[in-house]
Design a protein around this motif. Structure first.
Motif, mmCIF file in Angstrom:
data_model
loop_
_atom_site.group_PDB
_atom_site.id
_atom_site.type_symbol
_atom_site.label_atom_id
_atom_site.label_comp_id
_atom_site.label_asym_id
_atom_site.label_seq_id
_atom_site.Cartn_x
_atom_site.Cartn_y
_atom_site.Cartn_z
ATOM 1 N N ILE A 112 70.290 79.214 18.620
ATOM 2 C CA ILE A 112 70.485 77.781 18.811
ATOM 3 C C ILE A 112 71.991 77.538 18.930
ATOM 4 C CG2 ILE A 112 70.447 77.306 16.317
ATOM 5 C CD1 ILE A 112 69.061 74.615 17.064
ATOM 6 N N GLU A 113 72.371 76.753 19.917
ATOM 7 C CA GLU A 113 73.783 76.501 20.195
ATOM 8 C C GLU A 113 74.223 75.205 19.537
ATOM 9 O OE1 GLU A 113 76.475 76.583 24.233
ATOM 10 O OE2 GLU A 113 74.581 75.491 24.299
ATOM 11 N N ILE A 151 82.831 80.134 10.837
ATOM 12 C CA ILE A 151 82.790 80.740 12.157
ATOM 13 C C ILE A 151 83.917 81.764 12.160
ATOM 14 C CG2 ILE A 151 84.124 78.873 13.218
ATOM 15 C CD1 ILE A 151 82.431 79.600 15.803
ATOM 16 N N GLU A 152 83.515 83.031 12.203
ATOM 17 C CA GLU A 152 84.417 84.157 11.999
ATOM 18 C C GLU A 152 85.120 83.970 10.655
ATOM 19 O OE1 GLU A 152 86.513 84.295 15.792
ATOM 20 O OE2 GLU A 152 84.915 85.546 16.609
ATOM 21 N N ASN A 153 86.428 83.795 10.579
ATOM 22 C CA ASN A 153 87.127 83.640 9.296
ATOM 23 C C ASN A 153 87.529 82.198 9.000
ATOM 24 O OD1 ASN A 153 87.026 86.375 8.755
ATOM 25 N ND2 ASN A 153 88.894 86.778 9.899
ATOM 26 N N TYR A 154 87.015 81.250 9.777
ATOM 27 C CA TYR A 154 87.407 79.849 9.650
ATOM 28 C C TYR A 154 86.241 79.016 9.103
ATOM 29 C CZ TYR A 154 88.458 75.076 11.152
ATOM 30 O OH TYR A 154 88.650 73.726 11.181
ATOM 31 N N PHE A 155 86.507 78.211 8.078
ATOM 32 C CA PHE A 155 85.480 77.310 7.553
ATOM 33 C C PHE A 155 85.589 75.982 8.290
ATOM 34 C CE2 PHE A 155 83.866 74.063 4.616
ATOM 35 C CZ PHE A 155 82.582 74.571 4.405
ATOM 36 N N ASP A 156 84.535 75.601 8.988
ATOM 37 C CA ASP A 156 84.503 74.358 9.754
ATOM 38 C C ASP A 156 83.770 73.297 8.933
ATOM 39 O OD1 ASP A 156 84.307 72.297 11.584
ATOM 40 O OD2 ASP A 156 83.462 73.531 13.186
ATOM 41 N N SER A 157 84.528 72.380 8.372
ATOM 42 C CA SER A 157 83.931 71.325 7.537
ATOM 43 C C SER A 157 83.329 70.204 8.371
ATOM 44 C CB SER A 157 84.992 70.747 6.594
ATOM 45 O OG SER A 157 86.033 70.148 7.341
ATOM 46 N N LYS A 158 83.608 70.192 9.672
ATOM 47 C CA LYS A 158 83.089 69.128 10.536
ATOM 48 C C LYS A 158 81.828 69.557 11.289
ATOM 49 C CE LYS A 158 87.295 66.532 11.321
ATOM 50 N NZ LYS A 158 88.060 65.799 12.311
ATOM 51 N N VAL A 159 81.066 70.451 10.704
ATOM 52 C CA VAL A 159 79.807 70.847 11.324
ATOM 53 C C VAL A 159 78.658 70.516 10.367
ATOM 54 C CG1 VAL A 159 79.941 73.263 10.560
ATOM 55 C CG2 VAL A 159 78.554 72.696 12.511
ATOM 56 N N PHE A 160 77.659 69.835 10.905
ATOM 57 C CA PHE A 160 76.419 69.541 10.195
ATOM 58 C C PHE A 160 75.372 70.513 10.719
ATOM 59 C CE2 PHE A 160 78.762 65.556 10.430
ATOM 60 C CZ PHE A 160 78.659 65.064 9.139
ATOM 61 N N TYR A 161 74.389 70.851 9.876
ATOM 62 C CA TYR A 161 73.338 71.744 10.359
ATOM 63 C C TYR A 161 72.085 71.609 9.509
ATOM 64 C CZ TYR A 161 74.505 74.818 6.419
ATOM 65 O OH TYR A 161 74.717 75.328 5.172
ATOM 66 N N PHE A 162 70.965 71.917 10.136
ATOM 67 C CA PHE A 162 69.692 72.092 9.457
ATOM 68 C C PHE A 162 69.528 73.594 9.247
ATOM 69 C CE2 PHE A 162 69.002 67.932 11.227
ATOM 70 C CZ PHE A 162 68.125 67.319 10.350
ATOM 71 N N MET A 168 73.005 80.819 14.801
ATOM 72 C CA MET A 168 73.695 79.570 15.117
ATOM 73 C C MET A 168 74.949 79.926 15.911
ATOM 74 S SD MET A 168 73.178 77.484 11.547
ATOM 75 C CE MET A 168 73.726 78.790 10.455
ATOM 76 N N LEU A 169 74.921 79.623 17.214
ATOM 77 C CA LEU A 169 75.975 80.066 18.124
ATOM 78 C C LEU A 169 76.982 78.966 18.423
ATOM 79 C CD1 LEU A 169 73.746 81.890 20.768
ATOM 80 C CD2 LEU A 169 74.829 82.878 18.748
ATOM 81 N N SER A 170 78.221 79.388 18.604
ATOM 82 C CA SER A 170 79.261 78.471 19.057
ATOM 83 C C SER A 170 79.102 78.208 20.550
ATOM 84 C CB SER A 170 80.636 79.063 18.773
ATOM 85 O OG SER A 170 81.636 78.266 19.330
ATOM 86 N N ASP A 171 78.718 79.228 21.294
ATOM 87 C CA ASP A 171 78.552 79.122 22.737
ATOM 88 C C ASP A 171 77.396 80.030 23.139
ATOM 89 O OD1 ASP A 171 78.717 79.437 25.545
ATOM 90 O OD2 ASP A 171 80.870 79.072 25.523
ATOM 91 N N PHE A 172 76.440 79.496 23.858
ATOM 92 C CA PHE A 172 75.238 80.236 24.231
ATOM 93 C C PHE A 172 75.558 81.450 25.096
ATOM 94 C CE2 PHE A 172 70.654 80.278 25.405
ATOM 95 C CZ PHE A 172 70.151 80.066 24.139
ATOM 96 N N ASP A 173 76.641 81.379 25.852
ATOM 97 C CA ASP A 173 77.014 82.483 26.736
ATOM 98 C C ASP A 173 77.780 83.579 25.998
ATOM 99 O OD1 ASP A 173 75.821 81.152 28.898
ATOM 100 O OD2 ASP A 173 77.641 79.974 29.215
ATOM 101 N N ASP A 176 77.968 86.567 20.509
ATOM 102 C CA ASP A 176 78.561 87.268 19.367
ATOM 103 C C ASP A 176 79.358 86.320 18.466
ATOM 104 O OD1 ASP A 176 80.355 86.976 21.510
ATOM 105 O OD2 ASP A 176 81.610 88.637 20.827
ATOM 106 N N VAL A 177 79.645 85.095 18.910
ATOM 107 C CA VAL A 177 80.389 84.134 18.091
ATOM 108 C C VAL A 177 79.362 83.256 17.367
ATOM 109 C CG1 VAL A 177 82.147 82.342 18.074
ATOM 110 C CG2 VAL A 177 82.276 84.168 19.770
#
Length: 183
Positions: A112-113, A151-162, A168-173, A176-177
């Motif tokens: 899921i992207e 995401i990798e070594n960075y904590f993203d506090s501005k992401v919501f998720y179920f 959970m992908l950053s980019d569908f293409d 690996d991220v």
């Protein structure tokens, strides 16, 4: 600097959770596509539709919420007689103050992207800013929504998720991220 937040959620669920806010704020949803033959082209999406699947189109590039109604003719955005151009984009001066740009939302059986949302303008229209804040407030109050991922070594506090078993992908293409919960 643009204001943004991200959410990992199936797109149909995203729209179903937010369709009342979309309607209440008189905001329109547009899909953006790109291919070699037509270039960029657009479609007005009805958020009340039972079949929200524009993001599965192979030409899908992104989507926009706009508090300013835009006519679409043969896939082109037309702002009416006030526009000097035949074709415009949501990034043009006449529109960008009224828009939220969205990217992502694709999904398959394993992945899921992330949906990336950002207000384009530094000085957005009050109606689109109110809608944007309503989106975030609704997500914060929605049962089952969590906040903050690595995401990798960075904590993203501005992401919501179920919670999901899917990657959970950053980019569908770039599969690996991946986002992951903080341990």
């Amino acid at each position: 600097m643009a204001v943004y937040f991200n959410i990992i959620i199936p797109f149909e669920k995203f729209i179903s959770e937010l369709k009342d806010i979309i309607d209440k704020n008189s905001v329109n949803l547009y899909a953006e596509y790109l291919n070699d033959k037509k270039g960029f082209y657009y479609e007005l999406i009805d958020p009340k539709s039972e079949n929200i699947n524009f993001f599965s189109n192979k030409d899908y590039r992104g989507f926009f919420f706009s508090s300013k109604a835009v006519e679409i003719k043969d896939g082109n955005l037309i702002l009416g007689k006030t526009s000097k151009k035949d074709r415009i984009s949501f990034y043009d001066d006449a529109l960008f103050d009224y828009c939220i740009e969205g990217k992502g939302g694709r999904e398959d059986q394993d992945n899921i992207e992330i949906i990336k949302l950002r207000i384009i303008s530094k000085n957005p229209d009050k109606q689109i800013a109110k809608f944007y804040n309503s989106l975030q407030n609704t997500l914060k109050k929605t049962e089952g929504v969590n906040n903050g991922l690595l995401i990798e070594n960075y904590f993203d506090s501005k992401v919501f998720y179920f919670k999901t078993d899917k990657n959970m992908l950053s980019d569908f293409d770039k599969k690996d991220v991946k986002y992951s919960e903080q341990v």
